[in-house]
Design a protein around this motif. Sequence first.
Motif, PDB file in Angstrom:
ATOM      1  N   UNK A   6       0.831  -1.192   0.000  1.00 30.22           N
ATOM      2  CA  UNK A   6       0.000   0.000   0.000  1.00 30.22           C
ATOM      3  C   UNK A   6       0.868   1.246   0.000  1.00 30.22           C
ATOM      4  N   UNK A   7       0.672   2.022  -1.047  1.00 32.28           N
ATOM      5  CA  UNK A   7       1.362   3.307  -1.158  1.00 32.28           C
ATOM      6  C   UNK A   7       0.520   4.367  -0.477  1.00 32.28           C
ATOM      7  N   UNK A   8       0.876   5.606  -0.664  1.00 29.52           N
ATOM      8  CA  UNK A   8       0.027   6.718  -0.222  1.00 29.52           C
ATOM      9  C   UNK A   8      -0.329   6.663   1.255  1.00 29.52           C
ATOM     10  N   UNK A   9       0.643   6.233   2.047  1.00 28.05           N
ATOM     11  CA  UNK A   9       0.451   6.217   3.488  1.00 28.05           C
ATOM     12  C   UNK A   9       1.329   7.297   4.101  1.00 28.05           C
ATOM     13  N   UNK A  10       1.014   7.675   5.311  1.00 26.66           N
ATOM     14  CA  UNK A  10       1.853   8.627   6.035  1.00 26.66           C
ATOM     15  C   UNK A  10       1.946   8.186   7.491  1.00 26.66           C
ATOM     16  N   UNK A  11       3.049   8.579   8.124  1.00 21.11           N
ATOM     17  CA  UNK A  11       3.295   8.145   9.498  1.00 21.11           C
ATOM     18  C   UNK A  11       3.358   9.370  10.410  1.00 21.11           C
ATOM     19  N   UNK A  19       5.412   3.571   3.078  1.00 20.50           N
ATOM     20  CA  UNK A  19       4.458   2.643   2.491  1.00 20.50           C
ATOM     21  C   UNK A  19       4.372   1.413   3.390  1.00 20.50           C
ATOM     22  N   UNK A  20       3.428   0.560   3.091  1.00 15.68           N
ATOM     23  CA  UNK A  20       3.243  -0.633   3.900  1.00 15.68           C
ATOM     24  C   UNK A  20       3.311  -1.864   3.002  1.00 15.68           C
ATOM     25  N   UNK A  21       4.044  -2.868   3.458  1.00 16.05           N
ATOM     26  CA  UNK A  21       4.148  -4.114   2.703  1.00 16.05           C
ATOM     27  C   UNK A  21       3.763  -5.245   3.649  1.00 16.05           C
ATOM     28  N   UNK A  68       9.416   0.331  -1.943  1.00 17.83           N
ATOM     29  CA  UNK A  68       8.255  -0.568  -2.068  1.00 17.83           C
ATOM     30  C   UNK A  68       8.491  -1.712  -3.053  1.00 17.83           C
ATOM     31  N   UNK A  69       8.829  -1.368  -4.300  1.00 13.50           N
ATOM     32  CA  UNK A  69       9.012  -2.409  -5.316  1.00 13.50           C
ATOM     33  C   UNK A  69      10.115  -3.380  -4.937  1.00 13.50           C
ATOM     34  N   UNK A  70      11.218  -2.802  -4.461  1.00 12.92           N
ATOM     35  CA  UNK A  70      12.358  -3.638  -4.088  1.00 12.92           C
ATOM     36  C   UNK A  70      11.963  -4.629  -2.994  1.00 12.92           C
ATOM     37  N   UNK A  71      11.245  -4.151  -1.999  1.00 15.38           N
ATOM     38  CA  UNK A  71      10.838  -5.018  -0.888  1.00 15.38           C
ATOM     39  C   UNK A  71       9.904  -6.123  -1.383  1.00 15.38           C
ATOM     40  N   UNK A  72       8.934  -5.752  -2.206  1.00 14.37           N
ATOM     41  CA  UNK A  72       7.977  -6.754  -2.694  1.00 14.37           C
ATOM     42  C   UNK A  72       8.710  -7.816  -3.518  1.00 14.37           C
ATOM     43  N   UNK A  73       9.625  -7.370  -4.387  1.00 12.70           N
ATOM     44  CA  UNK A  73      10.370  -8.329  -5.216  1.00 12.70           C
ATOM     45  C   UNK A  73      11.248  -9.236  -4.354  1.00 12.70           C
TER      46      UNK A  73
END
Length: 413
Positions: free
Chosen positions: A259-264, A341-343, A390-395
């Motif tokens: 999930x993109x478009x998150x904020x902390x 982001x959240x993975x 994000x992409x790197x983590x998912x891959x």
Amino acid sequence: MALIVQKYGGTSVGSIERIEAVADKIAKFRDQGDDIVVVVSAMSGETNRLTALAHEVMDQPTPREMDVLLSTGEQVTIALLCMALEKRGYGARSFTGGQVRILTDEMHTKARIREIDNSRIFAQLEQQNVVVVAGFQGVDEAGNITTLGRGGSDTSAVALAAALEADECQIYTDVQGVYTTDPRIVEGARLLSQITFEEMLELASLGAKVLQIRAVEFAGKYKVPLRVLSTFEEGPGTLISLEEDTAMEDPSIAGIASERDEAKLTVAGVPDVPGIAYKVIGPVSDEGIEVDVIVQNAAIDGTNDVTFTVKRAESDKAKAILDKVAASLEAREVILDKKICKVSLVGVGMRSHAGIASKMFKALAEENINIQIITTSEIKISIVIEEKYLELAVRALHSAFNLSDPDGENSSK
Ligand code: ASP
Ligand code: MG
């Protein structure tokens, strides 16, 4: 011979050619002797078009009239599809939600189904007709037209399947089914042949937007076997079913959602006394802002940090609320980070397989990805990281857990 409920989404009925193609598809099932109840959405873009028209008239259209308006989209497609079936020599009857009597509560634009009268549908099936029902709509006790909320045709289909005790509810869409992760991120994302309701709920709410979440909840509750498959390509799709039915495959991990478009947001240095979490989170959720991952650290010096995530679009509003809260609590500071982001790794197999978390963290460490927050549930591990990873983590996770390979170490233990 089976009783099948099939739902075709807006893209699948988006033009006359496509409606004709759907009719061909339904004809094949009829030729095999299956009883078919079809639920259709409005033609793609139609619900948006109608919504825009309403907003040209009023800023906040009356919910009752909005439902009268929006329900017309589906009324168009049921009629056209029946015509296409009749042209092919197949008996077909269209019904609006109210005509079936899909009884809902009175909550216009977000109504919930209470009860479905299956007698008219069964009478039509008896006469060898295909029954085509308008999705996304029902009628309240007083006879007012209601709609079920955007994407509600999925729920109509599942509810009908439950009421008819159908053998299967098939959701036809523009993807082949549910994948191990977003195929746009990982080339080797694999189509899952099966997944459990629980896993699907986690993947759906985490951003794998294949099915309306309510429809999955409904299917799980009433044990309706649900299949997601493509309108345009042949293939078995993904069967969403109960855990005991998927024992054969028993993968420890079903998939990865992101999930993109998150904020902390962090409120730092709040006093470590009872009621603090409530004083920080309360005012934010009172404003209707959805608070997601929440962590509070253990106190060392009599103060705490409370950190949580929200949708990025709501983060400035949340920050403004927290600035006020922080002043009254004499907190040290409020920090907003919009680049996160959240993975999440999802799988019912986590219950019985140890070491999933450490394997996940190792894979991320090897890519030098800093984990900011970790949360876990029985069937899910979520991490919050910098958005650019994000992409790197998912891959990295997809390959660490061998998700591309149906016979990989992740399968059949
Ligand atoms: N036509 C409605 C929508 O666009 C319902 C649906 O397609 O499921 O949200
Ligand atoms: Mg849809």
